[in-house]
Design an enzyme around this catalytic site. Structure first.
Site, short mmCIF file in Angstrom:
data_model
loop_
_atom_site.label_atom_id
_atom_site.label_comp_id
_atom_site.label_asym_id
_atom_site.label_seq_id
_atom_site.Cartn_x
_atom_site.Cartn_y
_atom_site.Cartn_z
N LYS A 1 0.84 -1.20 0.00
CA LYS A 1 0.00 0.00 0.00
C LYS A 1 0.87 1.24 0.00
CE LYS A 1 -1.87 2.55 3.18
NZ LYS A 1 -1.86 3.90 2.52
N GLU B 1 9.71 0.04 10.89
CA GLU B 1 10.74 1.09 10.86
C GLU B 1 10.01 2.39 11.15
OE1 GLU B 1 12.55 4.15 10.05
OE2 GLU B 1 12.54 3.58 7.93
N CYS C 1 13.04 10.09 8.90
CA CYS C 1 12.96 9.53 10.26
C CYS C 1 14.29 9.58 10.98
CB CYS C 1 12.44 8.10 10.21
SG CYS C 1 13.32 7.06 9.03
N GLU D 1 9.06 13.78 17.89
CA GLU D 1 9.48 13.88 16.50
C GLU D 1 8.67 14.95 15.78
OE1 GLU D 1 10.65 10.82 12.95
OE2 GLU D 1 8.71 10.51 13.91
#
Length: 335
Positions: free
Chosen positions: A31, A106, A140, A237
Site C-alpha cells: 500500500k 521502521e 525519520c 518527532e
C-alpha cells in the site's frame, strides 16, 4: 506479505520493501501512502511490462485507517512490514494480534548529532546541517537533536544557523530551490505548531521559525537554541526542518551517551570527533540502530537499517532484512 510505505521517500521505500520480499520468494500486497501514490502505481506498470506473473506484486492505494488497517488485520496476510510513525506502528501491532502475523516496523526517530570538543568543525558544521535539513527534514533519521561541547557550542550553532539562513526555500520544480515545501497542510500545521510550542517553552530561535511566503506549505529552516530535555520539541518527532541545540560540558562518555539516549527513540545518531577510538566507544554506548561517525545520512544497501526502542522492530537492507521474510524450518527424518 503486506507492506505499507510512507510518503517521504515513496519510490525508495517501495524498493526497500519489495526487493527483499521478492528475492525471498514472497508475494506482496503493497500500500502506497495516500499523499504520494503515483510512483508506486508507475512501478506496478513496470512490473507488468517486465512480465511478472499476475498476483506476485500488487499495489494498492488508499488511506491508512482503511486500506492499511485491512492489510494489518487480514488473516491471510502472514507478515506485515511498515515504515511510518511510531503511533501507527503501535496500531499495526495491535491489529496483527488476530493471527499473530510477523511484524517488522521502521518507525520514528529523534536522532542526536554529538559534536565533541576536538571535532573538525569545517566538516561537522555542514555535516550536522545536512543531517537535519536534508529532504526538508522529512526523514525519520534526521539529526534533529544537536549536542555540542560547550567549548565549540557557540561556533557550531552560529555556523549551522548561517547555513540554514542561506538555504533557498521554494517550489520543487525550480532548479534553484534547495528546500521545497512540506508535504501537506496537516504537516505544515504540525511543524509550525511545534515551533510555536518551543518558542513559548523558552527556546531561542537562532534562525528561521517562520513561514516562507503566503502560499504553500513552506517553512524556513529553523535552529532552536537554549533548549532543555523536558521540552516537547526535544522529546517528540517534529518531522520538519527544526534543529534543537543543547551544549554539554562533560567529557565522560557515559554522561554524553546518557544525554544522547534520553529519548523514546533509537533509530540513528552521529558522532563528530577526530579521535577514532573515542568515536567507537561512544557509538557503542548510544542506543540506536545506526551510528554515523563524522557523517550523517549515509546509506549502503549492504548495511542494516532500523531502530532500537520505539523506533521499531527488525531491520531493512543488508543480510538482516531477509529475516523479515523467511521462516526457519527443522525437518527431522528417521533413516
Amino acid at each position: 506479505m503486506g507492506q505499507i510505505i510512507p510518503w517521504n521517500f515513496p519510490l525508495l521505500m517501495a524498493a526497500w520493501k519489495l526487493a527483499p520480499a521478492l528475492a525471498a520468494g514472497c508475494t506482496v500486497v503493497l500500500k502506497a501512502a495516500e499523499q504520494t501514490p503515483m510512483t508506486a502505481l508507475r512501478l506496478a506498470e513496470l512490473f507488468q511490462e517486465a512480465g511478472f506473473p499476475p498476483g506476485v506484486v500488487n499495489i494498492l492505494t488508499g488511506f491508512g485507517e482503511t486500506a492499511g488497517a485491512a492489510i494489518a488485520a487480514h488473516p491471510d496476510v502472514d507478515k506485515v512490514a511498515f515504515t511510518g510513525s511510531t503511533e501507527v506502528g503501535k496500531l499495526i501491532v495491535q491489529a496483527a494480534s488476530g493471527n499473530l502475523k510477523k511484524v517488522s516496523l521502521e518507525l520514528g526517530g529523534k536522532s542526536p548529532a554529538v559534536i565533541l570538543a576536538d571535532a573538525d568543525l569545517d566538516i561537522a558544521i555542514p555535516g550536522a546541517a545536512n543531517g537535519i535539513f536534508f529532504n526538508h527534514s522529512q526523514a525519520c533519521c534526521a539529526g534533529s537533536r544537536l549536542f555540542a561541547h560547550k567549548s565549540v557550542y557557540d561556533r557550531v550553532v552560529s555556523g549551522i544557523a548561517d547555513i540554514a539562513g542561506k538555504i533557498k526555500v521554494g517550489p520543487g520544480l525550480d532548479p534553484a530551490t534547495e528546500m521545497d515545501p512540506l508535504v501537506s497542510e496537516e504537516q505544515f500545521a504540525r511543524v509550525t505548531g511545534y515551533i510555536e510550542n518551543g518558542r513559548q517553552s523558552g527556546a531561542h530561535i537562532a534562525v528561521g521559525g517562520n513561514r516562507v511566503g503566503n502560499l504553500g506549505y513552506f517553512v524556513a529552516p529553523t535552529v532552536m537554541d537554549r533548549t532543555t530535555p523536558d521540552m516537547r520539541v526535544v522529546q517528540e518527532e517534529i518531522f520538519g526542518p527544526v534543529l534543537c541545540a543543547q551544549p554539554f560540558g562533560d567529557d565522560d562518555l557515559e554522561a554524553i551517551a546518557k544525554q544522547a539516549n534520553d529519548t523514546i527513540y533509537g533509530l540513528a545518531a552521529s558522532v563528530w570527533t577526530r579521535n577514532g577510538s573515542v568515536a567507537h566507544k561512544l557509538a557503542r554506548r548510544i542506543r540506536s540502530g545506526t551510528v554515523w561517525i563524522n557523517c550523517h545520512n549515509v546509506f549502503d544497501a549492504s548495511l542494516p537499517f532500523g531502530g532500537y526502542k520505539q523506533s521499531g522492530w527488525g531491520r531493512e537492507m543488508g543480510e538482516e532484512v531477509f529475516h523479515n521474510y523467511t521462516e526457519v524450518k527443522a525437518v527431522t527424518a528417521a533413516l
